[in-house]
Design an enzyme around this catalytic site. Structure first.
Site, PDB file in Angstrom:
ATOM      1  N   ARG A  22     -11.690  -9.724  -3.340  1.00  0.00           N
ATOM      2  CA  ARG A  22     -11.412  -9.273  -1.964  1.00  0.00           C
ATOM      3  C   ARG A  22     -11.106  -7.763  -1.952  1.00  0.00           C
ATOM      4  O   ARG A  22     -10.368  -7.259  -2.779  1.00  0.00           O
ATOM      5  CB  ARG A  22     -10.221 -10.051  -1.400  1.00  0.00           C
ATOM      6  CG  ARG A  22      -9.776  -9.620   0.002  1.00  0.00           C
ATOM      7  CD  ARG A  22      -8.601  -8.703  -0.044  1.00  0.00           C
ATOM      8  NE  ARG A  22      -8.050  -8.392   1.277  1.00  0.00           N
ATOM      9  CZ  ARG A  22      -7.207  -7.404   1.534  1.00  0.00           C
ATOM     10  NH1 ARG A  22      -6.796  -6.635   0.560  1.00  0.00           N
ATOM     11  NH2 ARG A  22      -6.755  -7.181   2.733  1.00  0.00           N
TER      12      ARG A  22
ATOM     13  N   THR B 159       0.827  -1.212   0.000  1.00  0.00           N
ATOM     14  CA  THR B 159       0.000   0.000   0.000  1.00  0.00           C
ATOM     15  C   THR B 159       0.861   1.262   0.000  1.00  0.00           C
ATOM     16  O   THR B 159       1.926   1.304   0.607  1.00  0.00           O
ATOM     17  CB  THR B 159      -0.942   0.047   1.223  1.00  0.00           C
ATOM     18  OG1 THR B 159      -1.730  -1.143   1.224  1.00  0.00           O
ATOM     19  CG2 THR B 159      -1.882   1.242   1.202  1.00  0.00           C
TER      20      THR B 159
ATOM     21  N   GLY C 239      -9.767  -4.769   0.776  1.00  0.00           N
ATOM     22  CA  GLY C 239      -9.230  -4.535   2.120  1.00  0.00           C
ATOM     23  C   GLY C 239      -9.620  -3.168   2.649  1.00  0.00           C
ATOM     24  O   GLY C 239     -10.622  -2.570   2.240  1.00  0.00           O
ATOM     25  N   ASP C 240      -8.800  -2.661   3.566  1.00  0.00           N
ATOM     26  CA  ASP C 240      -9.108  -1.382   4.211  1.00  0.00           C
ATOM     27  C   ASP C 240      -8.929  -0.172   3.314  1.00  0.00           C
ATOM     28  O   ASP C 240      -9.606   0.847   3.481  1.00  0.00           O
ATOM     29  CB  ASP C 240      -8.172  -1.198   5.415  1.00  0.00           C
ATOM     30  CG  ASP C 240      -6.704  -1.131   4.966  1.00  0.00           C
ATOM     31  OD1 ASP C 240      -6.232  -2.132   4.381  1.00  0.00           O
ATOM     32  OD2 ASP C 240      -6.044  -0.089   5.172  1.00  0.00           O
TER      33      ASP C 240
ATOM     34  N   GLY D 104      -5.260  -5.445   5.888  1.00  0.00           N
ATOM     35  CA  GLY D 104      -6.547  -4.776   5.745  1.00  0.00           C
ATOM     36  C   GLY D 104      -7.644  -5.302   6.639  1.00  0.00           C
ATOM     37  O   GLY D 104      -8.422  -4.530   7.222  1.00  0.00           O
TER      38      GLY D 104
END
Ligand code: GLY
Length: 312
Positions: A195, A167, A197-198, A221
């Site tokens: 999927r 990230t 994530g955050d 995440g």
């Protein structure tokens, strides 16, 4: 107001041989973002260009060179948030957008919604002048090799230069006091297709409120989502922070609210989820801070004298 800029290239077990590339990438991102801010340009432009530099750099897990899904494809997520309006633009599971942060900005500025995913997001990109690329154009040789190793052996972080997730992120304040935060990621390696994530979720991987500050997160995440880490860190900026980690109390109590907020949020991540990660932030006055509980995090910020500080 004095402009401010901070960037990160992910918190992970960065091996010695990748340190120079991570430092150089953060420095290039600062150069790109600061070229706007220093001449009175907007924080929105600054975070966008800084993240584009990081997305284009295969050492980071975002854009080109992202981790591959279990099916061997890149699926990217990104978000930009405006600290004045509390509006964000986000996109997830993109397979054909070279710079996902550009699409996040387009959604922020021109879409009635705040988040689009998959084909719908890519259709919006095309209709709004963002050229789509071929999915394979986002796949780097290193990640293709890593994915092959995971397939024949088993999924393991060491196949991915020591990181399960990466990230990138940036937070900027411009001369007019406008605050923007942004995050972009390829997500976790060998993730299930679809999927998310955050990173593209408002409050989780990114948050900005000009009354308090702006944050971009990195790390696992599924854990960051549990504590809504970016919003948690911004809320910690709203009050003089208290020392929540008793073992660190002596050190922590001499720190600024910005430093304490960053540390407290990461402390909470470890305490409540036992996961690893990191974050960068600017408080509402532009003071930078960062924290991570991984062996290393790649980050950089512009010091008050205008010099660029980068570290891994
Ligand atoms: N923090 C990146 C992800 O888990 O997708």
């Amino acid at each position: 107001m004095k402009p401010a800029l901070i960037v990160h290239g992910g918190a992970w077990d960065i091996p010695d041989e990748a340190v120079e590339a991570c430092n150089a990438g953060c420095h290039r991102a600062l150069t790109a973002g600061w070229s706007h801010l220093a001449r009175g340009g907007s924080a929105l432009d600054a975070v966008e260009v800084a993240i584009m530099v990081l997305e284009d750099d295969p050492v980071f897990d975002a854009g080109y060179g992202s981790h591959l899904t279990l099916d061997g494809r890149v699926e990217c997520d990104a978000i930009i948030m405006n600290g004045a309006t509390l509006r964000s633009g986000a996109a997830a599971t993109l397979q054909r957008v070279k710079n996902p942060i550009q699409l996040a900005r387009k959604i922020l500025e021109s879409c009635p919604h705040m988040m689009l995913v998959a084909e719908g997001a890519e259709r919006f990109a095309k209709e709004n002048g963002i050229k789509l690329c071929k999915p394979e154009e986002l796949v780097s040789e290193a990640e293709q090799e890593a994915w092959m190793k995971c397939k024949v052996d088993k999924h393991a972080a060491e196949h991915h230069r020591g990181h399960e997730q990466g990230t990138v992120g940036a937070v900027a304040i411009d001369r007019n006091g406008h605050l923007f935060a942004a995050t972009s990621t390829g997500g976790t390696c060998c993730k299930l297709p679809g999927r998310v994530g955050d990173s593209p979720l408002i409050g989780c991987g990114c948050y900005a409120d000009y009354e308090a500050g702006g944050v971009s997160c990195t790390g696992y995440g599924e854990a960051i989502m549990k504590i809504v880490m970016a919003k948690t860190a911004v809320d910690l900026l709203r009050r003089p922070a208290t020392c929540v980690d008793p073992s660190q109390a002596a050190d922590n109590c001499n720190l600024s609210t910005a430093d304490l907020a960053a540390r407290e949020a990461i402390h909470l991540l470890g305490k409540r989820t036992h996961a690893t990660g990191g974050l960068i932030l600017l408080d509402r006055l532009g003071n930078p801070a960062f924290a991570f509980n991984t062996p290393r995090m790649a980050y950089g910020y512009v010091a008050p004298d205008g010099s660029f500080i980068t570290s891994v």
